[in-house]
Design a protein around this motif. Structure first.
Motif, PDB file in Angstrom:
ATOM      1  N   GLN A   1       0.742  -1.048   0.111  1.00 59.96           N
ATOM      2  CA  GLN A   1       0.095   0.069   0.087  1.00 59.96           C
ATOM      3  C   GLN A   1       0.986   1.258   0.021  1.00 59.96           C
ATOM      4  O   GLN A   1       0.710   2.357  -0.674  1.00 59.96           O
ATOM      5  CB  GLN A   1      -0.910  -0.028   1.311  1.00 59.96           C
ATOM      6  CG  GLN A   1      -1.954  -1.095   1.162  1.00 59.96           C
ATOM      7  CD  GLN A   1      -3.125  -0.821   0.112  1.00 59.96           C
ATOM      8  OE1 GLN A   1      -3.040  -1.545  -0.767  1.00 59.96           O
ATOM      9  NE2 GLN A   1      -3.903   0.347   0.006  1.00 59.96           N
TER      10      GLN A   1
ATOM     11  N   GLU B   1       1.957   1.860  -3.475  1.00 60.85           N
ATOM     12  CA  GLU B   1       0.833   2.553  -4.358  1.00 60.85           C
ATOM     13  C   GLU B   1       0.680   3.874  -3.921  1.00 60.85           C
ATOM     14  O   GLU B   1       0.649   4.492  -4.898  1.00 60.85           O
ATOM     15  CB  GLU B   1      -0.411   1.543  -3.789  1.00 60.85           C
ATOM     16  CG  GLU B   1      -0.449   0.365  -4.335  1.00 60.85           C
ATOM     17  CD  GLU B   1      -1.080  -0.064  -5.723  1.00 60.85           C
ATOM     18  OE1 GLU B   1      -1.797   0.905  -5.971  1.00 60.85           O
ATOM     19  OE2 GLU B   1      -0.417  -0.822  -6.439  1.00 60.85           O
TER      20      GLU B   1
ATOM     21  N   GLU C   1     -11.350   1.509  -5.347  1.00 62.54           N
ATOM     22  CA  GLU C   1     -10.658  -0.071  -5.274  1.00 62.54           C
ATOM     23  C   GLU C   1     -10.067   0.100  -3.863  1.00 62.54           C
ATOM     24  O   GLU C   1     -10.091  -0.838  -2.866  1.00 62.54           O
ATOM     25  CB  GLU C   1      -9.755  -0.214  -6.244  1.00 62.54           C
ATOM     26  CG  GLU C   1      -9.117  -1.521  -6.129  1.00 62.54           C
ATOM     27  CD  GLU C   1      -8.147  -1.736  -7.182  1.00 62.54           C
ATOM     28  OE1 GLU C   1      -8.337  -1.281  -8.318  1.00 62.54           O
ATOM     29  OE2 GLU C   1      -7.177  -2.484  -7.029  1.00 62.54           O
ATOM     30  N   GLU C   2      -9.382   1.097  -3.639  1.00 63.61           N
ATOM     31  CA  GLU C   2      -8.507   1.302  -2.301  1.00 63.61           C
ATOM     32  C   GLU C   2      -9.495   1.118  -1.049  1.00 63.61           C
ATOM     33  O   GLU C   2      -9.282   0.299  -0.042  1.00 63.61           O
ATOM     34  CB  GLU C   2      -7.725   2.516  -2.251  1.00 63.61           C
ATOM     35  CG  GLU C   2      -6.781   2.750  -3.342  1.00 63.61           C
ATOM     36  CD  GLU C   2      -5.500   2.063  -3.158  1.00 63.61           C
ATOM     37  OE1 GLU C   2      -5.130   1.442  -2.126  1.00 63.61           O
ATOM     38  OE2 GLU C   2      -4.562   1.908  -3.935  1.00 63.61           O
TER      39      GLU C   2
ATOM     40  N   VAL D   1     -10.882  -2.522  -0.459  1.00 60.67           N
ATOM     41  CA  VAL D   1      -9.898  -3.165  -0.033  1.00 60.67           C
ATOM     42  C   VAL D   1      -9.864  -2.982   1.415  1.00 60.67           C
ATOM     43  O   VAL D   1      -9.919  -3.828   2.314  1.00 60.67           O
ATOM     44  CB  VAL D   1      -8.495  -3.123  -0.911  1.00 60.67           C
ATOM     45  CG1 VAL D   1      -7.527  -4.095   0.177  1.00 60.67           C
ATOM     46  CG2 VAL D   1      -8.697  -3.886  -2.031  1.00 60.67           C
TER      47      VAL D   1
ATOM     48  N   THR E   1     -10.735  -5.698   4.493  1.00 62.08           N
ATOM     49  CA  THR E   1      -9.866  -6.415   5.415  1.00 62.08           C
ATOM     50  C   THR E   1     -10.367  -6.079   6.888  1.00 62.08           C
ATOM     51  O   THR E   1     -10.321  -6.937   7.762  1.00 62.08           O
ATOM     52  CB  THR E   1      -8.547  -5.834   5.453  1.00 62.08           C
ATOM     53  OG1 THR E   1      -8.280  -4.405   5.107  1.00 62.08           O
ATOM     54  CG2 THR E   1      -7.950  -6.448   3.712  1.00 62.08           C
TER      55      THR E   1
ATOM     56  N   HIS F   1      -5.243 -11.658  -0.114  1.00 61.83           N
ATOM     57  CA  HIS F   1      -6.106 -12.202  -1.258  1.00 61.83           C
ATOM     58  C   HIS F   1      -7.387 -11.484  -1.400  1.00 61.83           C
ATOM     59  O   HIS F   1      -8.156 -11.526  -2.083  1.00 61.83           O
ATOM     60  CB  HIS F   1      -6.431 -13.560  -0.937  1.00 61.83           C
ATOM     61  CG  HIS F   1      -5.275 -14.715  -0.867  1.00 61.83           C
ATOM     62  ND1 HIS F   1      -4.469 -14.977  -1.821  1.00 61.83           N
ATOM     63  CD2 HIS F   1      -4.964 -15.158   0.234  1.00 61.83           C
ATOM     64  CE1 HIS F   1      -3.496 -15.681  -1.518  1.00 61.83           C
ATOM     65  NE2 HIS F   1      -3.831 -15.658  -0.203  1.00 61.83           N
TER      66      HIS F   1
ATOM     67  N   GLU G   1      -9.343  -8.533  -2.953  1.00 62.61           N
ATOM     68  CA  GLU G   1      -9.144  -7.688  -4.067  1.00 62.61           C
ATOM     69  C   GLU G   1     -10.514  -7.147  -4.653  1.00 62.61           C
ATOM     70  O   GLU G   1     -11.535  -7.885  -4.224  1.00 62.61           O
ATOM     71  CB  GLU G   1      -8.594  -8.599  -5.337  1.00 62.61           C
ATOM     72  CG  GLU G   1      -7.020  -8.861  -5.083  1.00 62.61           C
ATOM     73  CD  GLU G   1      -6.506  -9.803  -6.309  1.00 62.61           C
ATOM     74  OE1 GLU G   1      -7.314 -10.322  -7.142  1.00 62.61           O
ATOM     75  OE2 GLU G   1      -5.343 -10.226  -6.181  1.00 62.61           O
ATOM     76  N   TYR G   2     -10.312  -6.079  -5.382  1.00 69.27           N
ATOM     77  CA  TYR G   2     -11.641  -5.552  -5.724  1.00 69.27           C
ATOM     78  C   TYR G   2     -11.848  -5.929  -7.387  1.00 69.27           C
ATOM     79  O   TYR G   2     -10.791  -6.021  -7.936  1.00 69.27           O
ATOM     80  CB  TYR G   2     -11.696  -3.896  -5.915  1.00 69.27           C
ATOM     81  CG  TYR G   2     -12.708  -3.423  -6.371  1.00 69.27           C
ATOM     82  CD1 TYR G   2     -13.991  -3.534  -5.884  1.00 69.27           C
ATOM     83  CD2 TYR G   2     -12.691  -2.424  -7.383  1.00 69.27           C
ATOM     84  CE1 TYR G   2     -15.141  -2.833  -6.201  1.00 69.27           C
ATOM     85  CE2 TYR G   2     -13.928  -1.868  -8.117  1.00 69.27           C
ATOM     86  CZ  TYR G   2     -15.115  -2.188  -7.250  1.00 69.27           C
ATOM     87  OH  TYR G   2     -16.225  -1.490  -7.856  1.00 69.27           O
ATOM     88  N   ASP G   3     -13.061  -6.749  -7.545  1.00 70.67           N
ATOM     89  CA  ASP G   3     -13.074  -7.192  -8.859  1.00 70.67           C
ATOM     90  C   ASP G   3     -13.706  -6.265  -9.815  1.00 70.67           C
ATOM     91  O   ASP G   3     -14.214  -6.723 -11.056  1.00 70.67           O
ATOM     92  CB  ASP G   3     -13.948  -8.665  -8.737  1.00 70.67           C
ATOM     93  CG  ASP G   3     -15.492  -8.245  -8.212  1.00 70.67           C
ATOM     94  OD1 ASP G   3     -15.821  -6.873  -7.989  1.00 70.67           O
ATOM     95  OD2 ASP G   3     -16.072  -9.047  -7.792  1.00 70.67           O
TER      96      ASP G   3
END
Lengths: 178, 118
Positions: A55, A58, A138-139, A142, A146, A169, A171-173
């Motif tokens: 992260q 990123e 997305e961020e 996630v 979590t 694992h 993740e954003y689909d």
């Protein structure tokens, strides 16, 4: 009289300032993620540490993306000073709560930029910021997912072990079905 | 109504206050600030940085009797310092406000009339 203003100032001062502010926010966010990673690493949460190291990278990429945009537009990009990050936490859950709070704060700042672009009629920067709007969806997803692992699994040692296994694992689909 | 373009060896006069003037040279694409008789040449990016420094000066702090009412501004591109009084800061702000309004007006004219015809 030559239009030097248009030739050399692609972005307005207001937009330049707000983008520089975002560079600082991303840099601060990257530094804060490092602090979270360090907390996890020394306590043996290796996957959580790996998650936060990733992260941090990123956020650094986001910072550089905006920084390069400013320099490409011949604007004054300011390399920011970063304040000390919070490095003490009561629990792993608290660490992930901090991560979600940071992401929400970044999202708000990104949306502020888009609003400022619309107000200033800066179509190019608004278009440039579109990627960040999507990225933040997305961020935040996630970070939220979590954190939800703690609600689902609990916080005893077995649960924390399972969270360790699953954290890399999440993740954003992109909202795709199936 | 008549319009008059004032030009000199420094270029086109963009805006003036009592003691400051800003000129644009179309050949070199540089700006010359004439400030209480002193001349400083800027490229556009340097002018923006200087303008930003002037804008960010905390004037209320200068009115505080505990601190000197002088602000030091460094111009790294020509390695000079300006020691600015409150009145000089206000005059520079007026100059930049007027100059950038004129440059924006020029931009609008170029966009609406000159470039449209190309």
């Amino acid at each position: 009289m030559k239009d030097i203003l248009r030739r050399h100032q692609v972005l307005s001062e207001e937009i330049t300032d707000i983008l520089n502010k975002q560079v600082k926010i991303e840099a601060q966010s990257s530094a804060s993620y490092l602090a979270l990673a360090a907390w996890c690493d020394v306590r043996g949460y290796d996957n959580c540490a790996a998650f936060f190291f990733k992260q941090s990278e990123e956020e650094r990429k986001h910072q550089m993306k905006i920084f390069r945009y400013l320099t490409d537009m011949e604007c004054n990009a300011i390399s920011p000073a970063v304040a000390e990050s919070q490095y003490e936490f009561g629990s792993l859950r608290e660490v992930f709560e901090k991560a979600l709070e940071m992401e929400i704060s970044v999202t708000d700042a990104i949306h502020d930029i888009v609003r400022a672009c619309r107000k200033a009629g800066d179509i190019a920067t608004e278009e440039f910021m579109r990627w960040f709007v999507q990225e933040q969806i997305e961020e935040e997803f996630v970070a939220r997912r979590t954190l939800e692992l703690f609600d689902v699994l609990g916080e005893d040692k077995i649960a924390l072990g399972m969270i360790e296994e699953r954290v890399l694992h999440v993740e954003y689909d992109g909202g795709e079905e199936g | 109504m008549t319009t008059e373009t004032v030009t000199s060896s420094l270029g086109v006069l963009i805006f003036s206050t009592d003691n400051t003037h800003l000129y644009q040279c179309d050949t070199t694409e540089q700006f010359t600030l004439v400030f209480f008789g002193q001349k400083v040449v800027f490229r556009f990016c340097e002018l923006i940085v200087f303008k930003s420094k002037i804008r960010k000066i905390d004037l209320f702090n200068l009115f505080n009797t505990d601190v000197p009412d002088i602000e030091l501004i460094h111009l790294p591109h020509c390695d000079r310092f300006f020691a600015l009084s409150t009145l000089q800061i206000l005059e520079l702000r007026e100059l930049f406000s007027g100059s950038f309004a004129m440059m924006e007006l020029n931009s609008i004219i170029q966009r609406r009339i000159v470039r449209k015809a190309l």
